[in-house]
Design an enzyme around this catalytic site. Structure first.
Site, PDB file in Angstrom:
ATOM      1  N   GLY A   1       0.793  -1.374   0.006  1.00  0.00           N
ATOM      2  CA  GLY A   1      -0.058  -0.119  -0.044  1.00  0.00           C
ATOM      3  C   GLY A   1       0.809   1.342   0.016  1.00  0.00           C
ATOM      4  O   GLY A   1       1.725   1.339   0.920  1.00  0.00           O
TER       5      GLY A   1
ATOM      6  N   GLY B   1      -0.386   4.282   0.452  1.00  0.00           N
ATOM      7  CA  GLY B   1      -1.276   5.437   1.215  1.00  0.00           C
ATOM      8  C   GLY B   1      -0.370   6.189   2.313  1.00  0.00           C
ATOM      9  O   GLY B   1       0.903   5.966   2.324  1.00  0.00           O
TER      10      GLY B   1
ATOM     11  N   VAL C   1      -2.304  -6.610  -4.966  1.00  0.00           N
ATOM     12  CA  VAL C   1      -1.717  -7.722  -4.029  1.00  0.00           C
ATOM     13  C   VAL C   1      -3.196  -8.563  -3.696  1.00  0.00           C
ATOM     14  O   VAL C   1      -4.132  -8.314  -3.847  1.00  0.00           O
ATOM     15  CB  VAL C   1      -1.804  -7.009  -2.604  1.00  0.00           C
ATOM     16  CG1 VAL C   1      -1.582  -8.002  -1.269  1.00  0.00           C
ATOM     17  CG2 VAL C   1      -0.599  -6.208  -2.662  1.00  0.00           C
TER      18      VAL C   1
ATOM     19  N   GLU D   1     -18.848  17.414   4.075  1.00  0.00           N
ATOM     20  CA  GLU D   1     -18.091  18.126   3.095  1.00  0.00           C
ATOM     21  C   GLU D   1     -18.467  17.837   1.590  1.00  0.00           C
ATOM     22  O   GLU D   1     -18.577  18.917   1.025  1.00  0.00           O
ATOM     23  CB  GLU D   1     -16.577  17.765   3.316  1.00  0.00           C
ATOM     24  CG  GLU D   1     -15.746  18.084   4.519  1.00  0.00           C
ATOM     25  CD  GLU D   1     -14.555  17.611   4.828  1.00  0.00           C
ATOM     26  OE1 GLU D   1     -13.738  18.033   5.891  1.00  0.00           O
ATOM     27  OE2 GLU D   1     -13.950  16.706   3.941  1.00  0.00           O
TER      28      GLU D   1
ATOM     29  N   ASP E   1      -6.111   2.259   8.177  1.00  0.00           N
ATOM     30  CA  ASP E   1      -7.571   1.982   8.240  1.00  0.00           C
ATOM     31  C   ASP E   1      -7.572   0.285   8.450  1.00  0.00           C
ATOM     32  O   ASP E   1      -8.732  -0.019   8.823  1.00  0.00           O
ATOM     33  CB  ASP E   1      -8.313   2.326   6.983  1.00  0.00           C
ATOM     34  CG  ASP E   1      -8.417   3.689   6.888  1.00  0.00           C
ATOM     35  OD1 ASP E   1      -7.991   4.495   7.751  1.00  0.00           O
ATOM     36  OD2 ASP E   1      -9.101   4.336   5.796  1.00  0.00           O
TER      37      ASP E   1
ATOM     38  N   ALA F   1      -6.066  10.049   9.028  1.00  0.00           N
ATOM     39  CA  ALA F   1      -4.650  10.215   8.449  1.00  0.00           C
ATOM     40  C   ALA F   1      -3.725  10.315   9.564  1.00  0.00           C
ATOM     41  O   ALA F   1      -2.684   9.805   9.548  1.00  0.00           O
ATOM     42  CB  ALA F   1      -4.458  11.402   7.361  1.00  0.00           C
TER      43      ALA F   1
END
Length: 451
Positions: A11, A13, A79, A170, A308, A325
């Site tokens: 990952g 991220g 993956v 948002e 996460d 985050a």
């Protein structure tokens, strides 16, 4: 020649990249595996979906992070699974061996087993999702401008956001500003009294992580933006035409309320990615991987999990750390540090995470923020949101263009990214389909091919 330990990071991220940055130029070989060659800055995806930003302004090439780190490499691959007994990761390019593994695969939208909703709703989780929503929003207005049937036109002009957390709030606020500040000036033959925007959440209130005063302020701002908010509601179905829902406290056979709509944006929860389903390890009720305070996977000394996809509940707390985050950054950094500590024979460090606060932007000059004893709303919170996200986001050049667009939008209300690049609206009139843009602009070519 001595072979250096190999650390494989699944990952790209923010958690995975943070771990790799910590391991850069250290006596290990690092391989990052991801199915995209870029990192997505997810907090700004809704701004792509609402035509404020372009795709290249919310992503950053993974390899660009490590131009000065020869020990860090990247593989573009899917993956497919993990075999810890063989210390191997199964990928679309074959088996990849590791000495240490960091799982940072993030999450995917959770539809809670409702396959009908999953087929027809629009998630807002990936770059491709944001492009699709952007094109969809603009397409329904083009379709509504040509629609003569009042009921069909009303359905085209009805927008539903499911999930009353930051993404839903948002997103709904951004769509409201796109519609009433921009599109209302351009679609001269649409009666904007027919437009309706709904925000539906299962929680008792919007932005449940916020203090009560800020939740009340956020609700007030949403209502000012013509958004109808309904909380404590459970969505039971959406077939592409009709959304059905009922109160959370009502029995399963209770009558449903319905909304006729062509647009349902889903942000009601996340779950781990599918490739972890068959991975045998300790997991929580949400199937997230349980980790120790050293970030090691429970039962494994050589596997770490961050972000996460992982779950850690600090001592004395009743809930695991949130999927935010800052948590992923702290876990990614500590996972890398503890790998280096292990190689040096040093004691491992333990996670002591303290929240730096929470914030949500609801539109131009409108936001709420809680950081320690500080409570802020309106322009000050909005300014803080902008600066914090600029400081967090990678990419100096894109940050310049993002700053310019935010300033331009603040002064003029314009949305420069109103491009229909993926005309996928079911039932879009054939005449509009034939004239819709079929080619993909430069900034969207790569992501369109990847989707």
């Amino acid at each position: 020649m001595t072979t250096r330990p190999r650390v494989v990071i699944l990952g790209g991220g923010i958690g995975g990249i943070k771990a790799a940055q910590q391991l850069a130029n250290q006596p290990v070989d690092v391989l990052i595996i991801d199915h995209n060659n870029y990192q997505v800055f997810q907090p700004l995806l809704y701004q792509v979906a609402t035509s404020m930003l372009s795709t290249d302004e919310v992503v950053y090439p993974i390899r660009a992070f490590f131009k000065k780190a020869a020990n860090v490499d990247f593989m573009l691959a899917e993956v497919n699974g993990i075999q810890p007994e063989a210390k191997v990761v199964k990928t679309s390019h074959g088996d990849v061996a590791y000495d240490y593994l960091i799982i940072a695969l993030g999450s995917t939208p959770n539809f809670f087993g409702n396959q009908e909703v999953e087929r027809n709703a629009l998630p807002l989780k990936t770059l491709q999702d944001s492009i699709r929503i952007r094109s969809h929003l603009l397409s329904v207005f083009e379709a509504a401008a040509a629609e003569t049937d009042p009921e069909k036109r009303k359905a085209l002009l009805t927008f539903v956001f499911v999930g009353a957390g930051p993404i839903g709030v948002e997103g709904a606020g951004g769509v409201s500003e796109l519609i009433y500040d921009v599109l209302q000036k351009e679609f001269h033959h649409i009666d904007f009294n027919e437009v309706s925007i709904h925000l539906i959440g299962a929680d008792k209130c919007v932005l449940g992580m916020m203090p009560e005063k800020l939740r009340t302020e956020a609700l007030h701002v949403l209502q000012k933006k013509h958004i109808e908010v309904q909380c404590s509601m459970l969505v039971t179905g959406y077939d592409g035409e009709t959304l059905s829902y009922r109160p959370m406290s009502a029995p399963k056979d209770a009558p449903r309320s319905t909304i006729k709509t062509k647009t349902v944006v889903w942000s009601a929860g996340v779950r781990p990615v599918n490739c972890l389903n068959g991975f045998e390890c300790e997991k929580d009720r949400g199937k997230r991987l349980l980790i120790e305070d050293t970030i090691q996977l429970q039962g494994y000394d050589d596997i770490f999990a961050v972000g996460d996809c992982s779950s850690f509940t600090p001592a004395g707390e009743q809930r695991p750390l949130p999927t935010l985050a800052p948590v992923a950054l702290a876990e990614g950094q500590l996972a890398a540090k503890n790998i280096l500590h292990t190689l040096r024979g040093e004691p491992l460090e333990h996670l002591h995470y303290k929240s730096k606060g929470v914030m949500a932007i609801i539109g131009n000059k409108e936001a709420v923020m809680a950081a320690g004893p500080l409570r802020s709303r309106g322009f000050l919170a909005w300014s803080a949101w902008l600066w914090i996200h600029l400081l967090t986001k990678a990419g100096f050049h894109s940050n310049i263009t993002v700053t310019f667009k935010w300033l331009f939008n603040y002064l003029s209300g314009a949305r420069l990214g109103r491009l229909i690049t993926r005309p996928e609206l079911p039932g879009l009139p054939e005449a509009l389909r034939n004239t819709a843009e079929k080619t993909v602009p430069t900034d969207d070519k790569q992501v369109s091919k990847a989707s």
